[in-house]
Design an enzyme around this catalytic site. Structure first.
Site, PDB file in Angstrom:
ATOM      1  N   ARG A 105       0.842  -1.204   0.000  1.00  0.00           N
ATOM      2  CA  ARG A 105       0.000   0.000   0.000  1.00  0.00           C
ATOM      3  C   ARG A 105       0.882   1.260   0.000  1.00  0.00           C
ATOM      4  O   ARG A 105       0.537   2.275  -0.586  1.00  0.00           O
ATOM      5  CB  ARG A 105      -0.965   0.013   1.179  1.00  0.00           C
ATOM      6  CG  ARG A 105      -0.293  -0.007   2.532  1.00  0.00           C
ATOM      7  CD  ARG A 105      -1.284   0.223   3.652  1.00  0.00           C
ATOM      8  NE  ARG A 105      -0.725  -0.110   4.949  1.00  0.00           N
ATOM      9  CZ  ARG A 105      -1.131   0.432   6.080  1.00  0.00           C
ATOM     10  NH1 ARG A 105      -2.089   1.329   6.090  1.00  0.00           N
ATOM     11  NH2 ARG A 105      -0.591   0.065   7.225  1.00  0.00           N
ATOM     12  N   GLU A 135     -18.568   4.281  -0.857  1.00  0.00           N
ATOM     13  CA  GLU A 135     -17.713   3.646  -1.871  1.00  0.00           C
ATOM     14  C   GLU A 135     -18.443   3.414  -3.190  1.00  0.00           C
ATOM     15  O   GLU A 135     -17.852   3.548  -4.265  1.00  0.00           O
ATOM     16  CB  GLU A 135     -17.154   2.321  -1.336  1.00  0.00           C
ATOM     17  CG  GLU A 135     -16.243   2.476  -0.121  1.00  0.00           C
ATOM     18  CD  GLU A 135     -17.005   2.613   1.201  1.00  0.00           C
ATOM     19  OE1 GLU A 135     -18.242   2.476   1.205  1.00  0.00           O
ATOM     20  OE2 GLU A 135     -16.359   2.849   2.232  1.00  0.00           O
TER      21      GLU A 135
END
Lengths: 281, 312
Positions: free
Chosen positions: B10, B58
């Site tokens: 990440r 989202e």
């Protein structure tokens, strides 16, 4: 708006309705009810309001339209065909195998369609993304999206409106077709989204309420939307589902049903009479 | 094996985005209130006017990104894998996949190595849902170097790409400047007795396992597949044909992921016995990532056990 302009738009709206009836009859399926309720809106957008070029559908600086209530594609297709994006005769291929006119809008197949839609609640988010991008790209264009009044039961619609308000998308105009019916019946009986204008106002939008068959009110509302800075505008238009075809008017059963041969003939004769009435004006 | 530097992919994602931003003005980034965790905050710091927070919504974010792509931009939309590939599946399917829009989905916190947050946040189903969408590219880099290369390749690819990154810092075993191509796997080690085909953090485990197996007289081939879809069919079939036995390793459910993709391919083109190492149709739970990986058999030690049994 001059009387002549009004007459032309009125005649075009009749032709959009004929396109809807013809296409769904030929397809033996499809959604005439919500296509007919928004016939004036489709007409106004493509013949008066939006900056588009049928000869160059992919023109980068054009205004965008996202049909969030994608099932009313026959109405959009009829307006696009009449505006010259593709031949009017092609409307009869709606939903047929190999046709460019899919049951719900497909941006990669149909000239003039700006976004693929059909799953309710998503188109308004796509429109918000377009409006935000236009601002980032410093493009002077506007984005329009049409939602059903049943569609706004989807939670994503409110996520999108929150987003559009937060990011100050004043180049976005959200139109709600308040025809009062959804598949299972009257919207207030199924799961009421009312009061619609109050909810939109609570989300920070500038709200204009109009009669969705009145071109003068439409003109004023879109002018007001353009003049409103800092927040998106919502136009809530009162309409009648199935408008223009007597036996379809205000009947939930005509949400997603095609006319048979007999019904088709009657619908077309009513619409031809309405057209003749406009012509005589 | 020598002790390697450890970096979470990440972090690689955030750094690679910031690099991309320097070169390409059409790169914009969306996040859903997780920019500190997804590391898009690194991009935000460099390009505050190109980073847009969508809040905890989202589904909306993915469809907003679709709209941005329809305008010609190259949006990277980020959240945890659970919410990108799970909650927003239908938005990805209908608003991104169906119109084949140029959206890059940067999904972090894939797999059970999320750790302490537990099962609700440990997405082991994302390969399955994303693979099922026509035209979707699915990437799962194994370390920092590969992750940065994958982000760059995703930008250059025209069409939707799903990228899965991890929360846990993992060994950096690739050399900087590695050659990376979407759809091309990588032969990490040659071998003839068994082929271990791995993705994500399991690729380094597979390498370690191969070394241990060599000491036991088992010559294992190791293939790293960053691209889950489209699968490098040629490399997989060759591994199966040469070794006669295949073990797949992924930090994902054994249902619908790399293992099943490999089985489907080999079933048609080169039937050989396959053993699948992954999460065995169960939910994860809270605990330190390292301990969880061990417990779920996502370790070099377990690969060695399976390979030994397989080659007996």
């Amino acid at each position: 708006m001059t009387a002549n302009e009004k007459k032309e738009l009125g005649m075009l709206a009749c032709k959009v309705r004929m396109g809807v009836v013809t296409a769904t009859h030929a397809a033996k399926s499809g959604h005439p009810g919500g296509s007919l309720s928004a016939a004036e809106l489709f007409t106004y957008l493509y013949f008066k309001e939006m900056k588009v070029d049928p000869a160059n559908p992919a023109w980068a600086d054009r205004d965008r339209f996202v049909l969030s209530k994608g099932h009313t594609a026959p109405g959009l297709y009829a307006a696009l065909a009449l505006r010259g994006f593709f031949p009017v005769g092609e409307l009869e291929t709606l939903r047929h195998i190999g046709s460019r006119l899919q049951g719900h809008p497909n941006m990669n197949e149909t000239p003039g369609v700006d976004m693929s839609t059909g799953s309710l609640g998503q188109g308004v988010s796509c429109a918000a993304g377009m409006a935000l991008s236009a601002k980032y790209m410093k493009k002077d264009l506007r984005v329009y999206t049409l939602l059903g009044d049943g569609e706004i039961e989807e939670g994503q619609v409110w996520e999108a409106l929150m987003f559009a308000h937060h990011h100050k998308l004043d180049n976005l105009c959200v139109i709600v077709d308040n025809n009062g019916l959804q598949i299972d019946g009257r919207i207030e009986d199924v799961m009421s989204p009312y009061p619609i204008p109050d909810k939109l106002k609570a989300f920070g939008l500038h709200v204009v309420e109009i009669d969705g068959t009145d071109f003068e009110q439409m003109e004023a509302a879109f002018a007001e939307a353009k003049a409103t800075k800092g927040v998106p505008t919502a136009i809530v238009m009162k309409t009648t589902k199935g408008k223009g075809v007597s036996f379809m008017e205000d009947k939930a059963g005509w949400h997603g049903k095609a006319p048979n041969d007999e019904e088709y003939a009657q619908a077309m004769s009513e619409l031809n009479a309405a057209l003749a009435e406009w012509e005589a004006k | 094996m020598a002790e390697l530097k450890k970096i979470a992919t990440r972090d690689s994602y955030g750094n690679a985005l910031a690099e991309l931003g320097k070169e390409h003005e059409d790169v914009i980034v969306f996040d859903a209130d997780l920019s500190g965790a997804t590391k898009t905050s690194v991009f935000k710091k460099a390009f505050p006017d190109r980073h847009f927070n969508c809040g905890i919504a989202e589904g909306n974010m993915l469809a907003v990104a679709a709209g941005a792509a329809a305008m010609g931009l190259v949006p990277f939309a980020s959240t945890f894998a659970m919410f990108a590939a799970g909650r927003a599946f239908e938005q990805v399917r209908n608003s991104i996949g169906y119109p084949h829009l140029n959206v890059k989905i940067g999904a972090t916190h894939g797999g059970i190595s999320v750790g302490e947050d537990g099962a609700s946040h440990q997405c082991c189903e994302d390969f399955a849902t994303m693979r099922s969408i026509p035209g979707m590219v699915v990437l799962c880099p194994s370390d920092d170097v590969e992750a940065k290369a994958a982000v760059k390749a995703a930008y250059e690819h025209k069409g939707p790409v799903y990228m899965r990154f991890g929360r846990l810092a993992v060994p950096v075993f690739h050399e900087e400047g590695m050659k990376f191509e979407i759809g091309r796997g990588e032969l990490l080690r040659d071998g003839r007795d068994v082929a271990i085909i791995a993705t994500g953090l399991m690729s380094y485990e597979a390498l370690k396992a191969a070394e241990a197996l060599a000491e036991k007289g088992i010559d294992a081939r190791v293939v790293n597949l960053c691209t889950i879809k489209p699968l490098d069919e040629e490399l997989v079939v060759r591994a199966a044909a040469d070794c006669g036995k295949v073990i797949t390793c992924e930090e994902h459910s054994v249902i619908g992921g790399l293992g099943e993709a490999v089985c489907a391919l080999l079933g048609e083109k080169c039937p050989v016995p396959v053993r699948r190492i992954g999460v065995n149709d169960e939910f994860g739970h809270s605990g330190p990532a390292g301990k969880l990986l061990e417990q779920f058999g996502l370790s070099a030690a377990h690969i060695v056990e399976v390979a030994e049994d397989f080659c007996r």
